[in-house]
Write a protein that holds these residues in place. Structure first.
Motif, PDB file in Angstrom:
ATOM      1  N   LEU A  40       0.709  -1.440   0.054  1.00  0.00           N
ATOM      2  CA  LEU A  40      -0.082   0.076   0.121  1.00  0.00           C
ATOM      3  C   LEU A  40       0.913   1.267  -0.060  1.00  0.00           C
ATOM      4  O   LEU A  40       1.856   1.339   0.775  1.00  0.00           O
ATOM      5  CB  LEU A  40      -1.189  -0.010   1.147  1.00  0.00           C
ATOM      6  CG  LEU A  40      -2.119  -1.131   1.393  1.00  0.00           C
ATOM      7  CD1 LEU A  40      -2.765  -0.925   2.680  1.00  0.00           C
ATOM      8  CD2 LEU A  40      -2.736  -1.152   0.271  1.00  0.00           C
ATOM      9  N   THR A  41       0.254   2.385  -0.749  1.00  0.00           N
ATOM     10  CA  THR A  41       1.158   3.454  -0.882  1.00  0.00           C
ATOM     11  C   THR A  41       0.791   4.376   0.495  1.00  0.00           C
ATOM     12  O   THR A  41      -0.507   4.511   0.488  1.00  0.00           O
ATOM     13  CB  THR A  41       0.887   4.279  -2.252  1.00  0.00           C
ATOM     14  OG1 THR A  41       1.312   3.240  -3.321  1.00  0.00           O
ATOM     15  CG2 THR A  41       1.494   5.634  -2.190  1.00  0.00           C
ATOM     16  N   PRO A  42       1.766   5.084   1.042  1.00  0.00           N
ATOM     17  CA  PRO A  42       1.424   6.060   2.200  1.00  0.00           C
ATOM     18  C   PRO A  42       0.640   7.109   1.407  1.00  0.00           C
ATOM     19  O   PRO A  42       0.804   7.787   0.586  1.00  0.00           O
ATOM     20  CB  PRO A  42       2.712   6.486   2.661  1.00  0.00           C
ATOM     21  CG  PRO A  42       3.447   5.293   2.305  1.00  0.00           C
ATOM     22  CD  PRO A  42       3.202   4.723   0.891  1.00  0.00           C
ATOM     23  N   VAL A  43      -0.391   7.573   2.424  1.00  0.00           N
ATOM     24  CA  VAL A  43      -1.243   8.674   2.008  1.00  0.00           C
ATOM     25  C   VAL A  43      -1.190   9.785   3.169  1.00  0.00           C
ATOM     26  O   VAL A  43      -1.232   9.479   4.356  1.00  0.00           O
ATOM     27  CB  VAL A  43      -2.767   8.305   1.879  1.00  0.00           C
ATOM     28  CG1 VAL A  43      -3.631   9.612   1.791  1.00  0.00           C
ATOM     29  CG2 VAL A  43      -2.979   7.484   0.682  1.00  0.00           C
ATOM     30  N   TYR A  44      -1.039  11.005   2.808  1.00  0.00           N
ATOM     31  CA  TYR A  44      -0.779  12.028   3.839  1.00  0.00           C
ATOM     32  C   TYR A  44      -2.027  12.949   3.694  1.00  0.00           C
ATOM     33  O   TYR A  44      -2.702  13.021   2.567  1.00  0.00           O
ATOM     34  CB  TYR A  44       0.540  12.929   3.424  1.00  0.00           C
ATOM     35  CG  TYR A  44       1.747  12.008   3.517  1.00  0.00           C
ATOM     36  CD1 TYR A  44       2.711  11.726   4.823  1.00  0.00           C
ATOM     37  CD2 TYR A  44       2.321  11.209   2.329  1.00  0.00           C
ATOM     38  CE1 TYR A  44       3.785  10.938   4.642  1.00  0.00           C
ATOM     39  CE2 TYR A  44       3.438  10.469   2.314  1.00  0.00           C
ATOM     40  CZ  TYR A  44       4.169  10.348   3.253  1.00  0.00           C
ATOM     41  OH  TYR A  44       5.089   9.642   3.208  1.00  0.00           O
ATOM     42  N   GLN A  45      -2.156  13.540   4.808  1.00  0.00           N
ATOM     43  CA  GLN A  45      -3.178  14.642   5.124  1.00  0.00           C
ATOM     44  C   GLN A  45      -2.964  15.722   5.452  1.00  0.00           C
ATOM     45  O   GLN A  45      -2.013  15.984   6.521  1.00  0.00           O
ATOM     46  CB  GLN A  45      -4.432  13.814   5.845  1.00  0.00           C
ATOM     47  CG  GLN A  45      -5.556  14.491   6.158  1.00  0.00           C
ATOM     48  CD  GLN A  45      -6.725  13.806   6.937  1.00  0.00           C
ATOM     49  OE1 GLN A  45      -7.309  12.998   6.440  1.00  0.00           O
ATOM     50  NE2 GLN A  45      -7.116  14.546   8.116  1.00  0.00           N
ATOM     51  N   THR A  46      -3.455  17.012   5.153  1.00  0.00           N
ATOM     52  CA  THR A  46      -3.157  18.332   5.698  1.00  0.00           C
ATOM     53  C   THR A  46      -4.541  18.935   5.421  1.00  0.00           C
ATOM     54  O   THR A  46      -5.577  18.809   4.796  1.00  0.00           O
ATOM     55  CB  THR A  46      -2.104  18.956   4.897  1.00  0.00           C
ATOM     56  OG1 THR A  46      -1.839  20.126   5.653  1.00  0.00           O
ATOM     57  CG2 THR A  46      -2.451  19.235   3.610  1.00  0.00           C
ATOM     58  N   SER A  47      -4.555  20.082   6.234  1.00  0.00           N
ATOM     59  CA  SER A  47      -5.844  20.759   6.239  1.00  0.00           C
ATOM     60  C   SER A  47      -5.593  22.468   6.458  1.00  0.00           C
ATOM     61  O   SER A  47      -4.438  22.801   6.989  1.00  0.00           O
ATOM     62  CB  SER A  47      -6.684  20.498   7.711  1.00  0.00           C
ATOM     63  OG  SER A  47      -7.209  19.281   7.544  1.00  0.00           O
ATOM     64  N   THR A  48      -6.492  23.208   5.933  1.00  0.00           N
ATOM     65  CA  THR A  48      -6.466  24.712   5.949  1.00  0.00           C
ATOM     66  C   THR A  48      -7.916  25.182   6.475  1.00  0.00           C
ATOM     67  O   THR A  48      -8.975  24.342   5.983  1.00  0.00           O
ATOM     68  CB  THR A  48      -5.911  25.188   4.987  1.00  0.00           C
ATOM     69  OG1 THR A  48      -6.096  26.815   5.044  1.00  0.00           O
ATOM     70  CG2 THR A  48      -6.888  25.053   3.645  1.00  0.00           C
ATOM     71  N   LYS A 128       4.131  17.198   0.553  1.00  0.00           N
ATOM     72  CA  LYS A 128       4.236  18.486   0.137  1.00  0.00           C
ATOM     73  C   LYS A 128       3.050  18.806  -0.700  1.00  0.00           C
ATOM     74  O   LYS A 128       2.621  19.900  -0.791  1.00  0.00           O
ATOM     75  CB  LYS A 128       5.553  18.693  -0.574  1.00  0.00           C
ATOM     76  CG  LYS A 128       5.957  20.139  -0.986  1.00  0.00           C
ATOM     77  CD  LYS A 128       7.340  20.126  -1.698  1.00  0.00           C
ATOM     78  CE  LYS A 128       7.471  21.421  -2.310  1.00  0.00           C
ATOM     79  NZ  LYS A 128       9.004  21.641  -2.954  1.00  0.00           N
ATOM     80  N   ARG A 129       2.904  17.840  -1.765  1.00  0.00           N
ATOM     81  CA  ARG A 129       1.799  18.185  -2.711  1.00  0.00           C
ATOM     82  C   ARG A 129       0.404  18.649  -2.131  1.00  0.00           C
ATOM     83  O   ARG A 129      -0.355  19.351  -2.318  1.00  0.00           O
ATOM     84  CB  ARG A 129       1.720  17.244  -3.670  1.00  0.00           C
ATOM     85  CG  ARG A 129       0.747  17.536  -4.880  1.00  0.00           C
ATOM     86  CD  ARG A 129       1.021  16.521  -6.049  1.00  0.00           C
ATOM     87  NE  ARG A 129       0.571  15.124  -5.739  1.00  0.00           N
ATOM     88  CZ  ARG A 129       1.662  14.136  -5.965  1.00  0.00           C
ATOM     89  NH1 ARG A 129       2.737  14.524  -6.704  1.00  0.00           N
ATOM     90  NH2 ARG A 129       1.195  12.876  -5.626  1.00  0.00           N
ATOM     91  N   ALA A 130       0.246  17.868  -1.006  1.00  0.00           N
ATOM     92  CA  ALA A 130      -0.944  17.798  -0.251  1.00  0.00           C
ATOM     93  C   ALA A 130      -1.248  18.991   0.380  1.00  0.00           C
ATOM     94  O   ALA A 130      -2.286  20.036   0.494  1.00  0.00           O
ATOM     95  CB  ALA A 130      -1.405  16.842   0.626  1.00  0.00           C
ATOM     96  N   THR A 131       0.130  19.676   0.863  1.00  0.00           N
ATOM     97  CA  THR A 131       0.106  21.015   1.503  1.00  0.00           C
ATOM     98  C   THR A 131      -0.366  22.023   0.396  1.00  0.00           C
ATOM     99  O   THR A 131      -1.091  23.061   0.637  1.00  0.00           O
ATOM    100  CB  THR A 131       1.329  21.049   2.230  1.00  0.00           C
ATOM    101  OG1 THR A 131       1.443  20.132   3.262  1.00  0.00           O
ATOM    102  CG2 THR A 131       1.229  22.470   3.028  1.00  0.00           C
ATOM    103  N   ASP A 161       0.153  23.037   6.991  1.00  0.00           N
ATOM    104  CA  ASP A 161       1.523  23.154   7.441  1.00  0.00           C
ATOM    105  C   ASP A 161       2.143  21.790   7.138  1.00  0.00           C
ATOM    106  O   ASP A 161       1.844  20.565   7.262  1.00  0.00           O
ATOM    107  CB  ASP A 161       1.782  23.320   8.720  1.00  0.00           C
ATOM    108  CG  ASP A 161       3.212  23.355   9.360  1.00  0.00           C
ATOM    109  OD1 ASP A 161       4.038  23.466   8.425  1.00  0.00           O
ATOM    110  OD2 ASP A 161       3.478  23.445  10.457  1.00  0.00           O
ATOM    111  N   LEU A 162       3.197  21.882   6.386  1.00  0.00           N
ATOM    112  CA  LEU A 162       3.998  20.639   5.660  1.00  0.00           C
ATOM    113  C   LEU A 162       4.648  19.679   6.968  1.00  0.00           C
ATOM    114  O   LEU A 162       4.460  18.555   6.886  1.00  0.00           O
ATOM    115  CB  LEU A 162       5.209  20.722   4.756  1.00  0.00           C
ATOM    116  CG  LEU A 162       5.977  19.787   4.315  1.00  0.00           C
ATOM    117  CD1 LEU A 162       5.039  18.941   3.347  1.00  0.00           C
ATOM    118  CD2 LEU A 162       6.999  20.258   3.130  1.00  0.00           C
ATOM    119  N   ALA A 163       4.916  20.406   8.108  1.00  0.00           N
ATOM    120  CA  ALA A 163       5.638  19.604   9.200  1.00  0.00           C
ATOM    121  C   ALA A 163       4.710  18.837   9.798  1.00  0.00           C
ATOM    122  O   ALA A 163       4.879  17.801  10.269  1.00  0.00           O
ATOM    123  CB  ALA A 163       6.412  20.621  10.073  1.00  0.00           C
TER     124      ALA A 163
END
Length: 250
Positions: A40-48, A128-131, A161-163
């Motif tokens: 499975l490919t890791p999926v990242y999440q970010t919000s604004t 980074k792309r999600a951010t 925030d990317l971090a």
């Protein structure tokens, strides 16, 4: 004749096929771990967060009727954010390969009950792309929504925030392995009872008593369990044979 199964019999079945239950559970957990870590490919999440008002004046901002109107329009703003009118510009600015429909599937817009604040959440395989998608979507919405609706005040409360999105939200290996382990145990227990139900052979004297409901009068020992007889002759017998041989020879 009605057959009944006691709790003790159930535990005996589980104990008898404990190796099978453990084997299936270990195999299921191992497969889940391999898939979670290597497939499975890791999926990242970010919000604004954004705040949408109909006017810039504080008097209207704190007017109860205006606030209620803004709350009711939140669902409309959510649809506008995920519309091609906004996402096509986001794709163009970030030079993405996605279509507006595909990008819309990565974006989720939510808001708390009776709140004017909308939360734009983006999931992507690249943190980074999600951010960038989250921040650009909020910026484009802020620029274009006054032309689409009678709104002249859109505020971005917090940027993505990317971090904060360094750790992937999917997959969750620990959770997946735990679920696979439980499923493996259930499958193993079910298979154990199924094999026990299909096994109608009689293996012990206890099985005979259970099936025929008659006492066992005797048990025939397995021939492999009988000790082998030895052909060792006593010394006095050898002497007698020798003496008789000599007498007969003379």
């Amino acid at each position: 004749m009605e057959e009944t199964i006691s709790l003790r019999d159930l535990f005996q079945v589980l104990r008898k096929r404990l190796w099978l239950i453990a084997l299936i559970a270990i195999i299921a957990a191992t497969i889940s771990a391999v898939i979670s870590f290597f497939v499975l490919t890791p999926v990242y999440q970010t919000s604004t967060q954004i705040l949408v008002n109909q006017a810039k004046s504080e008097q209207q901002l704190y007017n109860a009727g205006a606030v209620q109107t803004n709350v009711q329009l939140i669902s409309t703003y959510n649809d506008i954010i995920k519309s091609p009118a906004i996402l096509d510009t986001v794709i163009e600015k970030l030079k993405l390969d996605n279509s507006a429909k595909s990008l819309s599937g990565q974006i989720q817009v939510t808001s708390a009950e009776n709140s004017q604040v909308a939360l734009i959440t983006v999931q992507d395989t690249n943190a980074k792309r999600a951010t960038e998608i989250a921040n650009t979507t909020a910026s484009v919405f802020q620029q274009k929504v006054p032309k689409i609706m009678n709104i002249d005040n859109v505020s971005i409360l917090s940027k993505a925030d990317l971090a904060a999105s360094k750790s992937p939200v999917k997959p969750q290996p620990t959770l997946n392995i735990g679920i696979a382990l439980v499923v493996g145990l259930i499958v193993g227990i079910g298979l154990s009872f199924l094999l026990e139900y299909l096994d109608n052979t009689i293996k012990t004297e206890q099985d005979i008593e259970n099936v025929l409901e008659l006492p066992v009068m005797g048990v025939i020992t397995n021939i492999k369990d009988v000790p082998k007889t030895t052909n060792v002759q006593r010394p006095d017998m050898k002497a007698r044979v020798s003496q008789r041989g000599e007498t007969f020879g003379s």
